[in-house]
Design an enzyme around this catalytic site. Sequence first.
Site, short mmCIF file in Angstrom:
data_model
loop_
_atom_site.label_atom_id
_atom_site.label_comp_id
_atom_site.label_asym_id
_atom_site.label_seq_id
_atom_site.Cartn_x
_atom_site.Cartn_y
_atom_site.Cartn_z
N LYS A 268 -9.83 0.40 -2.28
CA LYS A 268 -8.57 -0.28 -2.58
C LYS A 268 -8.41 -1.51 -1.68
O LYS A 268 -8.45 -1.41 -0.46
CB LYS A 268 -7.39 0.68 -2.36
N ASP A 273 1.10 -5.02 0.41
CA ASP A 273 1.82 -4.20 -0.56
C ASP A 273 3.32 -4.25 -0.27
O ASP A 273 3.83 -3.50 0.55
CB ASP A 273 1.31 -2.75 -0.51
N LYS A 280 9.62 -2.17 -1.44
CA LYS A 280 9.70 -1.24 -0.32
C LYS A 280 10.84 -1.62 0.61
O LYS A 280 11.19 -2.80 0.70
CB LYS A 280 8.39 -1.29 0.49
N ASP A 291 -3.17 -2.37 3.72
CA ASP A 291 -3.36 -1.64 2.47
C ASP A 291 -4.69 -2.00 1.79
O ASP A 291 -4.98 -1.51 0.71
CB ASP A 291 -2.17 -1.93 1.52
N ASP A 350 5.23 0.11 -7.20
CA ASP A 350 4.69 0.40 -5.87
C ASP A 350 3.52 1.40 -5.93
O ASP A 350 2.84 1.61 -4.93
CB ASP A 350 5.82 0.95 -4.97
N GLU A 352 0.64 0.92 -7.04
CA GLU A 352 -0.27 -0.12 -7.53
C GLU A 352 -1.73 0.19 -7.22
O GLU A 352 -2.63 -0.28 -7.92
CB GLU A 352 0.12 -1.48 -6.91
N ARG A 354 -3.51 2.92 -7.51
CA ARG A 354 -4.19 3.65 -8.58
C ARG A 354 -4.48 2.74 -9.77
O ARG A 354 -5.43 2.96 -10.52
CB ARG A 354 -3.37 4.89 -8.97
#
Length: 501
Positions: A268, A273, A280, A291, A350, A352, A354
């Site tokens: 990833k 993020d 968030k 992230d 959020d 994201e 996956r």
Amino acid sequence: MNIRVLREDVTKVKTPALIVNLFEGVKSPGGATGAVDKALDGAISQLIGEGEIKGNSREFTLIHTFGKIGPDRVLVAGLGKQEDFSANTVRVVSGNACRFLRNRSITSACTIAHGAGIGGLDPQSAAQAIAEGTLLGLYRFRQYLADNGDGKDLENLTIVEGNADKTAALETGLRVGRITAEGAMLARDMANEPANVMTPTRMSEVARQVADADGLEVDILDREQMEELGMGALLGVAQGSHQPPKLIILKYNGDPDNPSDNLGFIGKGITFDTGGISIKPAGGMERMKGDMSGGASVIGAMQVLARLRPKANVTGVVPAAENMPGGEAQRPGDIVRTMSGKTVEVINTDAEGRLVLADAMTYAKQLGVSRMVDIATLTGAIVISLGKVCSGVMGNDQKFIDQVIGAGDATGERIWQLPMFDEYKETLKSSVADMMNVGSNRDAGSITAAKFLSEFTDGVPWAHLDIAGTARSDSDKGHLVKGATGVPVRTLVNLALAEAS
Ligand code: BES
Ligand code: MN
Ligand code: ZN
């Protein structure tokens, strides 16, 4: 920093400090520590007798020798209980010992090869652990500091070994340990960089540099190419940012006679993020520059493999994008079509990671990987379940999962498995698309995330590592320092090396 091997008597070597060791409960030390004790007329055993030295892990005792023996100082490092001893003990002790010396402005030191005698480690593993512990434990990220310390660093470490039969193995261990640590430090550097620097474009440049310097195949797909491939999930995440997404591919072909055997690492690479429109809270959001740690670990591991050249084929794929809430951002309720053809209703922007991984996994399968591990700071829920002690693993093939856990064990990067019962999939059902990107409730958030990913494995044995809890450390301890950890670079390397043997 220089690390080398010297054939010499530990009591005679001229050095500002010599690191020796002691297991918990030992009253009269043997081996190299025993030889030093003897040369110091029993000073170490006297301190043991007086209860000042116990041999506990994290115990350090500095003894000044005032010209009595070669070393100016002897640092007795506690190893803890002998039955708990492993290469990881050596890694942790080496990291702590070297920071202890650096804090005292000692720039050059010697060490014995911990565990290569009574500890039962072979000399190569002992030296590898010393190199990893030292380099990783002394790591600092000081690029942006005007005042970057007193300028004094531990610059030379020498493993002193009297037995000439061991030097070659020690030197090999140092070389492997240095290369491995450098891969983990590359991953740390990338994750410690702020998101205004470590953009998807910058990540792809780092990958290209690694490929050019060490001989890997590299391919970087831009937005248009991803559109042609139908990567609607990845592109949906990227569309809220001005930073263009990149799909980074690195290939190491060390076993060209067996092209059907190909291990995939999918990392990833969300360079920041914000959560997107499902934004968030502000508190702690700065940590979301990390992230992309999974992607960084893939690039770091590929660098190590390129330098060690094992007999294995490994393909790294890093979907790199920034998750921002710009005017073009995707909205909750949007439906995207993944490269696999399956559609996803984006309930929460959020979730994201996956989404970008789904398309990257489909692409990896198309590139011909025969097994794959994805690595992601995927869920806050894994931190609730496992804390920062270990990473979570889930997957579709127990044998492969066990291999991944085993590869982690040997490095001290611990991994714990969570279940994947069918029932966990039920909450992902959507009434308008093939699935939703989050469960309809918050139960078992790490597992529902893995269940989502399992829809994109297309029959390939797969393991998913959730490193949301282990990608950063809050403090200096052993080979870890505050900030990015470089987890699980060493696990990935081990997994590929196990393939090769
Ligand atoms: N990157 C985060 C997960 C994360 C949390 C990493 C804490 C490191 C530390 C991920 O993209 C995320 O936001 N996950 C959500 C999923 C939720 C919306 C289902 C989460 O865990 O809250
Ligand atoms: Mn997120
Ligand atoms: Zn994320």
